[in-house]
Structures are given as structure tokens and as C-alpha cells.
Design a protein around this motif. Structure first.
Motif, PDB file in Angstrom:
ATOM      1  N   PHE A  82       0.822  -1.144   0.184  1.00 55.55           N
ATOM      2  CA  PHE A  82      -0.156  -0.020   0.206  1.00 55.55           C
ATOM      3  C   PHE A  82       0.818   1.216  -0.032  1.00 55.55           C
ATOM      4  O   PHE A  82       2.020   1.188   0.322  1.00 55.55           O
ATOM      5  CB  PHE A  82      -0.967  -0.136   1.231  1.00 55.55           C
ATOM      6  CG  PHE A  82      -1.942  -1.249   1.313  1.00 55.55           C
ATOM      7  CD1 PHE A  82      -3.009  -1.245   0.477  1.00 55.55           C
ATOM      8  CD2 PHE A  82      -1.658  -2.131   2.147  1.00 55.55           C
ATOM      9  CE1 PHE A  82      -3.889  -2.313   0.456  1.00 55.55           C
ATOM     10  CE2 PHE A  82      -2.573  -3.382   2.129  1.00 55.55           C
ATOM     11  CZ  PHE A  82      -3.596  -3.381   1.290  1.00 55.55           C
ATOM     12  N   GLN A  83       0.099   2.475  -0.382  1.00 54.47           N
ATOM     13  CA  GLN A  83       1.041   3.642  -0.268  1.00 54.47           C
ATOM     14  C   GLN A  83       1.395   3.985   1.088  1.00 54.47           C
ATOM     15  O   GLN A  83       2.411   4.685   1.207  1.00 54.47           O
ATOM     16  CB  GLN A  83       0.017   4.747  -0.917  1.00 54.47           C
ATOM     17  CG  GLN A  83       0.738   6.071  -0.942  1.00 54.47           C
ATOM     18  CD  GLN A  83      -0.432   7.383  -1.512  1.00 54.47           C
ATOM     19  OE1 GLN A  83      -1.227   6.826  -2.308  1.00 54.47           O
ATOM     20  NE2 GLN A  83      -0.376   8.386  -1.257  1.00 54.47           N
ATOM     21  N   ASP A  84       0.643   3.714   2.130  1.00 56.24           N
ATOM     22  CA  ASP A  84       1.102   4.068   3.378  1.00 56.24           C
ATOM     23  C   ASP A  84       2.209   3.202   4.203  1.00 56.24           C
ATOM     24  O   ASP A  84       2.500   3.456   5.167  1.00 56.24           O
ATOM     25  CB  ASP A  84      -0.052   4.434   4.261  1.00 56.24           C
ATOM     26  CG  ASP A  84      -0.666   2.777   4.555  1.00 56.24           C
ATOM     27  OD1 ASP A  84      -0.506   2.055   4.141  1.00 56.24           O
ATOM     28  OD2 ASP A  84      -1.855   3.272   5.303  1.00 56.24           O
ATOM     29  N   TYR A  85       2.843   2.210   3.363  1.00 60.45           N
ATOM     30  CA  TYR A  85       3.860   1.237   3.841  1.00 60.45           C
ATOM     31  C   TYR A  85       3.254   0.410   4.973  1.00 60.45           C
ATOM     32  O   TYR A  85       3.521  -0.750   4.896  1.00 60.45           O
ATOM     33  CB  TYR A  85       4.988   1.972   4.542  1.00 60.45           C
ATOM     34  CG  TYR A  85       5.313   3.329   3.677  1.00 60.45           C
ATOM     35  CD1 TYR A  85       5.668   3.249   2.403  1.00 60.45           C
ATOM     36  CD2 TYR A  85       5.807   4.442   4.309  1.00 60.45           C
ATOM     37  CE1 TYR A  85       5.867   4.329   1.521  1.00 60.45           C
ATOM     38  CE2 TYR A  85       6.084   5.641   3.589  1.00 60.45           C
ATOM     39  CZ  TYR A  85       6.085   5.447   2.201  1.00 60.45           C
ATOM     40  OH  TYR A  85       6.590   6.759   1.254  1.00 60.45           O
ATOM     41  N   ALA A  86       2.432   1.016   5.964  1.00 59.01           N
ATOM     42  CA  ALA A  86       2.136   0.298   7.113  1.00 59.01           C
ATOM     43  C   ALA A  86       3.147  -0.674   7.779  1.00 59.01           C
ATOM     44  O   ALA A  86       2.906  -1.977   8.147  1.00 59.01           O
ATOM     45  CB  ALA A  86       1.069  -0.930   6.373  1.00 59.01           C
ATOM     46  N   LEU A  87       4.153  -0.122   8.038  1.00 59.24           N
ATOM     47  CA  LEU A  87       5.246  -0.992   8.690  1.00 59.24           C
ATOM     48  C   LEU A  87       5.104  -0.872  10.440  1.00 59.24           C
ATOM     49  O   LEU A  87       4.467   0.167  10.886  1.00 59.24           O
ATOM     50  CB  LEU A  87       6.828  -0.151   8.374  1.00 59.24           C
ATOM     51  CG  LEU A  87       7.050  -0.454   6.982  1.00 59.24           C
ATOM     52  CD1 LEU A  87       8.381   0.510   6.789  1.00 59.24           C
ATOM     53  CD2 LEU A  87       7.080  -1.780   6.189  1.00 59.24           C
ATOM     54  N   LEU A 158       0.227  -3.799  -5.987  1.00 61.31           N
ATOM     55  CA  LEU A 158       0.642  -2.646  -5.623  1.00 61.31           C
ATOM     56  C   LEU A 158      -0.246  -1.426  -5.883  1.00 61.31           C
ATOM     57  O   LEU A 158      -0.717  -1.184  -6.923  1.00 61.31           O
ATOM     58  CB  LEU A 158       1.884  -2.293  -6.416  1.00 61.31           C
ATOM     59  CG  LEU A 158       3.166  -3.195  -6.303  1.00 61.31           C
ATOM     60  CD1 LEU A 158       3.137  -3.934  -7.494  1.00 61.31           C
ATOM     61  CD2 LEU A 158       4.355  -2.556  -5.667  1.00 61.31           C
ATOM     62  N   ASP A 159      -0.703  -0.914  -4.410  1.00 65.09           N
ATOM     63  CA  ASP A 159      -1.666   0.175  -4.738  1.00 65.09           C
ATOM     64  C   ASP A 159      -1.251   1.470  -4.232  1.00 65.09           C
ATOM     65  O   ASP A 159      -0.806   1.931  -3.378  1.00 65.09           O
ATOM     66  CB  ASP A 159      -2.923  -0.140  -3.761  1.00 65.09           C
ATOM     67  CG  ASP A 159      -4.052   0.522  -3.739  1.00 65.09           C
ATOM     68  OD1 ASP A 159      -4.236   1.544  -4.776  1.00 65.09           O
ATOM     69  OD2 ASP A 159      -4.986   0.870  -2.935  1.00 65.09           O
ATOM     70  N   GLU A 160      -1.002   2.275  -5.746  1.00 61.06           N
ATOM     71  CA  GLU A 160      -0.381   3.428  -5.680  1.00 61.06           C
ATOM     72  C   GLU A 160       0.956   3.456  -4.819  1.00 61.06           C
ATOM     73  O   GLU A 160       1.148   4.453  -3.837  1.00 61.06           O
ATOM     74  CB  GLU A 160      -1.205   4.647  -5.068  1.00 61.06           C
ATOM     75  CG  GLU A 160      -2.859   4.431  -6.011  1.00 61.06           C
ATOM     76  CD  GLU A 160      -2.644   5.681  -7.163  1.00 61.06           C
ATOM     77  OE1 GLU A 160      -1.615   6.103  -7.276  1.00 61.06           O
ATOM     78  OE2 GLU A 160      -3.537   6.012  -7.518  1.00 61.06           O
ATOM     79  N   PRO A 161       1.898   2.690  -5.038  1.00 65.14           N
ATOM     80  CA  PRO A 161       2.930   2.702  -4.092  1.00 65.14           C
ATOM     81  C   PRO A 161       3.800   3.702  -3.883  1.00 65.14           C
ATOM     82  O   PRO A 161       4.365   3.925  -2.873  1.00 65.14           O
ATOM     83  CB  PRO A 161       3.582   1.192  -4.307  1.00 65.14           C
ATOM     84  CG  PRO A 161       3.356   1.300  -5.993  1.00 65.14           C
ATOM     85  CD  PRO A 161       1.979   1.690  -6.204  1.00 65.14           C
ATOM     86  N   LEU A 162       4.123   4.417  -5.007  1.00 59.92           N
ATOM     87  CA  LEU A 162       4.851   5.448  -4.989  1.00 59.92           C
ATOM     88  C   LEU A 162       4.227   6.899  -5.013  1.00 59.92           C
ATOM     89  O   LEU A 162       4.867   7.924  -5.110  1.00 59.92           O
ATOM     90  CB  LEU A 162       5.663   5.358  -6.169  1.00 59.92           C
ATOM     91  CG  LEU A 162       6.300   3.994  -6.795  1.00 59.92           C
ATOM     92  CD1 LEU A 162       6.875   4.144  -8.032  1.00 59.92           C
ATOM     93  CD2 LEU A 162       7.093   3.593  -5.488  1.00 59.92           C
ATOM     94  N   GLY A 163       2.860   7.085  -4.379  1.00 57.71           N
ATOM     95  CA  GLY A 163       2.272   8.193  -4.654  1.00 57.71           C
ATOM     96  C   GLY A 163       2.787   9.247  -3.637  1.00 57.71           C
ATOM     97  O   GLY A 163       2.660  10.444  -3.926  1.00 57.71           O
TER      98      GLY A 163
END
Length: 346
Positions: A82-87, A158-163
């Protein structure tokens, strides 16, 4: 690991909104496909259908030939970035990457070794003991990618991973994503609204609009020979020129052109700005007056008014060394293979 994906007659509604309309799509094993389109076109919904986060109202999802339509995300051979990484902020990079392996029951030593292997794949093995807050945005995105690949998915979504990245970092990550995909051979399906990003990384672009697939194919074909007027406009800038299709070709303000037309009647002739130049092309625009021009580094962007169509303003991308002044006149043309003709909407 890798697998093909087949979507057959996918339909889905959110209340009365028909979000996906009869979507048929076959993705080959090991292919890098981008789903491209404006906000609300259905691309993220379609990705969620592949990942199991949404069960389609109608249709089937096959992954590796197996029916996954109603299989939950955790039991599918897919992972999503996801775009927000979620780490996890309290975990080291190594433990973040190993988390999915831990949930799968892999032993500590084995999962730590595999986490280091995937961190090395994204160039962060020497930072394995750091926490996510110590990294840049691009580095955090690499960790999210390593974590997704650690579980050896057949398909990576991959959902907008570089946005969330700035332009320079986004371009660097585009190159890295494509290089990593080639190395691991996994099927990648990547959602974006950025046309340049789609062209930079994809083997095939799927252009979506209002829940439907408008066009699909290799980036060069989609850009140079779009199948629909929507695809032509969405893939970069386009000049629209009113025309009329006849049995022999297309009548334009610049004269007749021997190009293929969809059907007799009102038509739209489309020419990209970079296709217009002062060379001797097959499509002769003729004498045009420069309204204004600006230097853009790689090219000069000029607004020009053709002598034969004084109410028409065209955008032309001229060589960077050529910066005409307002009021200058140029003799313009375009090559025939850069011209598209579509039926005009009533």
C-alpha cells in the motif's frame, strides 16, 4: 513464484454505483501490468477484487488456474503493498520483513535469514537493525516491498505505492521496482493514476474509465495508437482538431489526409504536441503563427495558430534550441504514424 491471473466478467456495485462493469482481463505469469485511470475509474476496486478484499457481485477470479473468487486474502497466493507502507514502528526492519513468515510459523533463524535476503534485494540489508522512523520515504517503501516479497507470493499487488514520494525519488523507485520484478519474476499488478509511471514500468498498461477497460496493450502502442478518444486524452497531452471522415480519408482544416477513419461523419483528429515540428512530415499543417513559447529544458512548448484555421490553437513541442518569439511564423507538419482519428461524440 509466479502465476497468471484471469478476471472473467467481473461486476461490482457499491449501493447503486456500478463500480466495475463486465471486466475481462488475462494477466500472464511474470507480467508487469499497470491499472491506469482517473480517480473513481475502478482500478483500486479491481485490485481489491484480485487481493480478496472485495468479493465481486458477479464474475470469477482465477489465480494460477484456481478459482479464488471467494477465498479470503490470507489464503490467496497474493500480497499487497500500500501507499502508506504500514510498517510496525517498534520493530526493526528485519522483524518487519519477517513478520509474515513468523505468522506462517517459520522458525526464527530461517525467517531472519530470509528477511535479510529480501532486504538485500532492495539494498537495505546493512540497515536491518534500524527502525522505520530512521529511514526516508523511499527506503520505507523498499522495506514494504521486501516484506511483501518475503512470503513468496505468486502475485504482488501494488496500490499507488509511489504516490507519497517526491518526483525525483518516485522516478528512482520506478526503475528499482521494474529491476526487482525482473529479478524475482513474480507477477506484478500496479495501480497508478500517473501516466509516466505506468509507461516507465509496465509490460502492459490497462486504461480504465467508469468501471470499464478502455484500452490495453504495450505502453508504446497505447501512447502512439490509442484505441479510444478517452485513452488518447488520458495518456498525456493531445491536440484535438475538428475533421470529417469520408470514404477516402479525413477532411481537415489543413486539407485531406489519407488516414483510416472510424466511420463517415464528424470526427476528431488527434496529434500529440511532440509530433508537431518544422520538418517535412506527411501531415502538412502549413503556415502557423506563434502565439507564445516557453523553454522547458527538454523542449520548447509553443502555442501556434494555423493560417488555415485561425480559431484553432495547437500545442507544439519544438526542439529546445528553437525558441520562437510571439508573432513568428513557422511551417509545421507531423508524421502520419502519430495521427489518430476518432468519431466525434454527438
Amino acid at each position: 513464484m509466479t502465476a497468471p491471473v484471469t478476471l472473467a466478467a467481473i461486476n461490482h456495485w457499491f449501493g447503486e454505483h456500478h463500480a466495475l462493469r463486465d471486466v475481462d482481463l488475462a494477466i500472464e505469469a511474470g507480467e508487469y501490468v499497470t491499472l491506469l485511470g482517473p480517480s473513481g475509474c475502478g482500478k483500486t476496486t479491481l485490485l481489491s477484487v484480485m487481493g480478496g478484499f472485495i468479493a465481486p457481485a458477479r464474475g470469477k477470479v482465477l489465480i494460477g488456474g484456481r478459482d479464488m473468487t471467494h477465498v479470503p486474502p490470507a489464503k490467496r497466493p497474493t500480497t499487497t503493498v500500500f501507499q502508506d507502507y504500514a510498517l510496525f514502528p517498534h520493530m526493526s526492519l528485519r522483524d518487519n520483513v519477517a513478520f509474515g513468515l513468523r505468522m506462517a510459523g517459520m522458525g526464527r533463524a530461517e525467517r531472519r535469514a530470509k528477511a535479510l535476503e529480501k532486504l538485500a534485494l532492495v539494498g537495505l540489508d546493512t540497515a536491518a537493525d534500524k527502525r522505520p522512523h530512521e529511514l526516508s520515504g523511499g527506503q520505507r517503501q523498499r522495506v514494504a516491498l521486501a516484506r511483501a516479497l518475503a512470503v513468496d507470493p505468486d502475485v504482488l499487488l501494488l496500490d499507488e505505492p509511489l504516490g507519497a514520494l517526491d518526483l525525483k525519488l518516485r522516478r528512482a523507485m520506478q526503475d528499482e521496482l521494474k529491476a526487482i520484478q525482473r529479478q524475482v519474476g513474480t507477477t506484478f499488478v500496479h495501480v497508478t493514476h500517473d501516466q509516466e509511471e505506468a509507461m516507465a514500468i509496465a509490460d502492459r498498461i490497462v486504461v480504465m474509465n467508469a468501471g470499464r477497460i478502455e484500452d490495453q496493450g504495450p505502453p508504446a502502442r497505447i501512447y502512439r495508437q490509442p484505441a479510444t478518444l478517452f485513452a488518447a486524452d488520458f495518456m498525456g497531452e493531445m491536440n484535438h482538431i475538428p475533421a470529417r471522415a469520408t470514404g477516402a480519408g479525413v477532411e481537415t482544416p489543413f486539407g485531406p489526409l489519407p488516414v483510416v477513419a472510424p466511420r463517415p461523419g464528424k470526427a476528431v483528429l488527434c496529434i500529440r504536441p511532440e509530433a508537431i515540428g518544422t520538418g517535412d512530415g506527411a501531415v502538412r499543417i502549413g503556415l502557423a503563427r506563434v502565439r507564445d513559447a516557453a523553454f522547458f529544458g527538454t523542449h520548447t512548448r509553443a502555442h501556434v495558430v494555423p493560417e488555415t484555421a485561425p480559431d484553432l490553437v495547437l500545442v507544439a513541442h519544438l526542439p529546445p534550441a528553437q525558441v520562437p518569439a510571439p508573432g513568428d511564423t513557422l511551417i509545421l507538419s507531423a508524421s502520419a504514424d502519430t495521427v489518430s482519428v476518432f468519431a466525434a461524440e454527438d
